[in-house]
Design a protein around this motif. Structure first.
Motif, PDB file in Angstrom:
ATOM      1  N   LEU A 351       0.832  -1.204   0.000  1.00 22.29           N
ATOM      2  CA  LEU A 351       0.000   0.000   0.000  1.00 22.29           C
ATOM      3  C   LEU A 351       0.865   1.251   0.000  1.00 22.29           C
ATOM      4  O   LEU A 351       0.602   2.205  -0.746  1.00 22.29           O
ATOM      5  CB  LEU A 351      -0.922  -0.012   1.220  1.00 22.29           C
ATOM      6  N   GLY A 352       1.904   1.259   0.848  1.00 24.32           N
ATOM      7  CA  GLY A 352       2.791   2.418   0.910  1.00 24.32           C
ATOM      8  C   GLY A 352       3.475   2.692  -0.409  1.00 24.32           C
ATOM      9  O   GLY A 352       3.536   3.840  -0.882  1.00 24.32           O
ATOM     10  N   MET A 353       3.982   1.639  -1.045  1.00 22.35           N
ATOM     11  CA  MET A 353       4.651   1.812  -2.336  1.00 22.35           C
ATOM     12  C   MET A 353       3.660   2.249  -3.415  1.00 22.35           C
ATOM     13  O   MET A 353       3.995   3.047  -4.297  1.00 22.35           O
ATOM     14  CB  MET A 353       5.339   0.507  -2.749  1.00 22.35           C
ATOM     15  N   ALA A 354       2.430   1.730  -3.343  1.00 21.11           N
ATOM     16  CA  ALA A 354       1.411   2.144  -4.308  1.00 21.11           C
ATOM     17  C   ALA A 354       1.056   3.615  -4.130  1.00 21.11           C
ATOM     18  O   ALA A 354       0.841   4.343  -5.115  1.00 21.11           O
ATOM     19  CB  ALA A 354       0.165   1.270  -4.155  1.00 21.11           C
ATOM     20  N   VAL A 355       0.994   4.070  -2.888  1.00 21.02           N
ATOM     21  CA  VAL A 355       0.729   5.485  -2.617  1.00 21.02           C
ATOM     22  C   VAL A 355       1.831   6.358  -3.214  1.00 21.02           C
ATOM     23  O   VAL A 355       1.558   7.405  -3.827  1.00 21.02           O
ATOM     24  CB  VAL A 355       0.604   5.725  -1.095  1.00 21.02           C
ATOM     25  N   VAL A 356       3.085   5.914  -3.050  1.00 21.42           N
ATOM     26  CA  VAL A 356       4.210   6.645  -3.656  1.00 21.42           C
ATOM     27  C   VAL A 356       4.043   6.686  -5.175  1.00 21.42           C
ATOM     28  O   VAL A 356       4.237   7.730  -5.815  1.00 21.42           O
ATOM     29  CB  VAL A 356       5.553   5.981  -3.280  1.00 21.42           C
ATOM     30  N   GLY A 357       3.684   5.533  -5.759  1.00 21.04           N
ATOM     31  CA  GLY A 357       3.505   5.478  -7.203  1.00 21.04           C
ATOM     32  C   GLY A 357       2.436   6.437  -7.693  1.00 21.04           C
ATOM     33  O   GLY A 357       2.622   7.160  -8.687  1.00 21.04           O
TER      34      GLY A 357
END
Length: 525
Positions: A351-357
């Motif tokens: 989720l965190g990496m997707a938010v960054v993306g």
């Protein structure tokens, strides 16, 4: 372990153990804040340092790189050695070295002394950050996993907030005091950390790991990391075909292979037990740590050049803009712990990496007429994504290995942070140069009536964010058109960088789901 059981275990802990844990968290978090601040705060002072010390451009670059190189080269070795001889001992030595070197930096009479002191600072910083996670892991040994994750979250937040506050703090000090105070302020803080660590932080040392120090591995690790980081840093600043860049990268690769061979031969007695990478969660934590720095520190120089060079914001105002990332991180970090109650850690990381993306994708399409607010959503989501991921990444790195290897795991995970930064700067620098070269081609500049010999010089000025110099170097008749073309080229490059970063963040999100496994965590095994 359920929440009720965890609370019961926490209540049964002796007061002196709880005190030791609180002090360890506070001291290591303050140290992380001080060390990280020193990495970023110096950049805004470079023009003033150059004037006062009559330093050349190469000297100014080395004032930054000397710290980065020794810091990156010694992280793994510092963490591994601390497992053998005591993590607090190495931590205290590192703080003392860093504090003493800071005082020399503040009093430096010339650039050579400042560069040497910065290198010593980097060595001290590696000894501190290479052991901090292991100190936390040792203090929280036997505690519920959420307690250690919370402590590591505070440690991470200290460093992350300092990184974003660097331009703001540095700009304020340079504007209202003078650049030596950037280093002098470390002295009282360092002394405070020394007293707190010596009196309140319990010693942590491995009792069941290798008794002997792997000297061959230590030397090879230092040399390999130094060469690789030097090659990436120098390559991003000058031509990749430069002899010193090629030599460093080739030597770094050869030394890394030699290091791996020695570690494989020594097996469990090695400085870095390569069997740790057979644990998918450990490999995932290291890989994601590497990726996280690419998105943050790897992107930061180009964003800063756009804010300062093209938008002409002062260092103080640049710091205010970047503060949005820190605010989002501080808000998101506590939420990451709450999310683990309803989803696995792998899901939180994804989720965190997707938010960054998503944040990176929102900045795609930035144009020459956009202001700083165009990247505000990206900064907010980048900070939020970092807040969701970073505490768990570092907690996983030390949580899936035996306690005797906590220092090694800490050093390994931290070593990939500067490598990620250097790789991001290098890769995005290539993208920037290519895009600027395509937009500001010799043909395009020739149509504006500029001599062919000026093309390369003007492209270098744009890539360096030196738009004021570009304007003065261009004939008045075509100045407006050239500057407009330069703005289009730079923002087009930024847009491409954001697109690449966004796609990489989504790949990192998928890797989180594939590599991070609950069963690898020794706290839940």
């Amino acid at each position: 372990m359920s929440t009720t059981e965890a609370d019961a275990v926490e209540a049964a802990i002796p007061p002196e153990v709880r005190s030791g844990r609180r002090w360890t968290t506070a001291v290591t978090s303050l140290a992380a804040a001080m060390m990280t601040l020193d990495i970023t705060v110096v950049n805004v002072a470079l023009p003033r340092i150059g004037e006062d010390l009559d330093a050349s451009l190469d000297s100014l670059q080395w004032i930054v790189n000397a710290y980065t190189l020794t810091f990156a080269a010694l992280l793994l070795t510092a963490g591994s050695v601390s497992d053998r001889i005591g993590r607090r001992r190495i931590f205290l030595a590192g703080v003392a070295v860093f504090t003493a070197a800071s005082s020399v930096c503040a009093l430096a009479p010339n650039a050579a002394v400042l560069i040497a002191a910065r290198a010593v600072q980097g060595a001290g910083g590696a000894m501190v950050l290479g052991t901090s996670l292991a100190l936390i892991a040792g203090a929280f040994e036997g505690a519920p996993a959420r307690s250690r994750t919370t402590a590591i979250g505070l440690f991470t937040a200290g460093g992350a907030v300092s990184a974003a506050l660097g331009p703001l703090v540095g700009g304020s000090i340079v504007e209202w005091l003078s650049w030596p105070f950037l280093f002098a302020v470390n002295v009282p803080i360092g002394l405070l950390i020394l007293v707190g660590a010596a009196r309140k932080v319990p010693e942590s040392v491995a009792t069941d790991g290798p008794a002997r120090i792997d000297y061959a591995g230590a030397v090879l690790a230092v040399l390999a990391l130094f060469a690789l980081n030097y090659g990436l840093l120098a390559g991003s600043e000058k031509e990749w075909s430069a002899p010193d860049v090629l030599t460093a990268l080739i030597a770094g690769g050869v030394l890394a292979v030699a290091f791996a061979a020695v570690q494989w031969r020594l097996g469990p007695d090695a400085m870095l037990d390569l069997r740790l990478f057979a644990i998918p969660t450990f490999s995932g934590a290291v890989l994601l740590s590497f990726a996280a720095r690419i998105f943050s520190f790897g992107l930061l120089p180009f964003l800063t050049l756009w804010l300062g060079g093209m938008l002409e914001l002062s260092p103080f105002r640049i710091g205010l803009v970047l503060l949005a990332q820190s605010v989002a991180l501080v808000i998101a970090a506590p939420l990451s712990g709450l999310l683990t109650k309803v989803m696995p850690v792998a899901g939180v990381l994804a989720l965190g990496m997707a938010v960054v993306g998503v944040g990176m994708f929102l900045a795609v399409g930035i144009g020459p007429h956009d202001g700083w607010s165009a990247v505000l959503p990206a900064l907010l989501l980048l900070g939020a994504g970092a807040g969701l991921t970073l505490p768990h990444l570092l907690a996983l790195a030390v949580g899936v290995v035996p306690a005797s290897r906590a220092g090694t795991a800490s050093g390994a995970a931290n070593s990939f942070f500067p490598l990620g930064t250097a790789t991001g700067v290098a890769a995005f620098g290539v993208v920037l140069s290519h895009k600027v070269g395509a937009v500001m081609s010799s043909a395009a500049l020739d149509r504006l009536g500029l001599p062919p010999g000026d093309a390369e010089r003007l492209r270098k000025l744009v890539a360096a964010g030196q738009f004021d110099t570009l304007a003065t170097a261009t004939p008045a008749a075509t100045r407006s058109q050239v500057v407009d073309l330069a703005h289009t080229a730079y923002t087009g490059a930024l847009s491409t960088i954001f697109l690449i970063a966004g796609m990489a963040a989504l790949v990192a999100a998928a890797a989180s789901l594939l590599l991070v496994r609950e069963r690898d965590n020794l706290d839940t095994a």
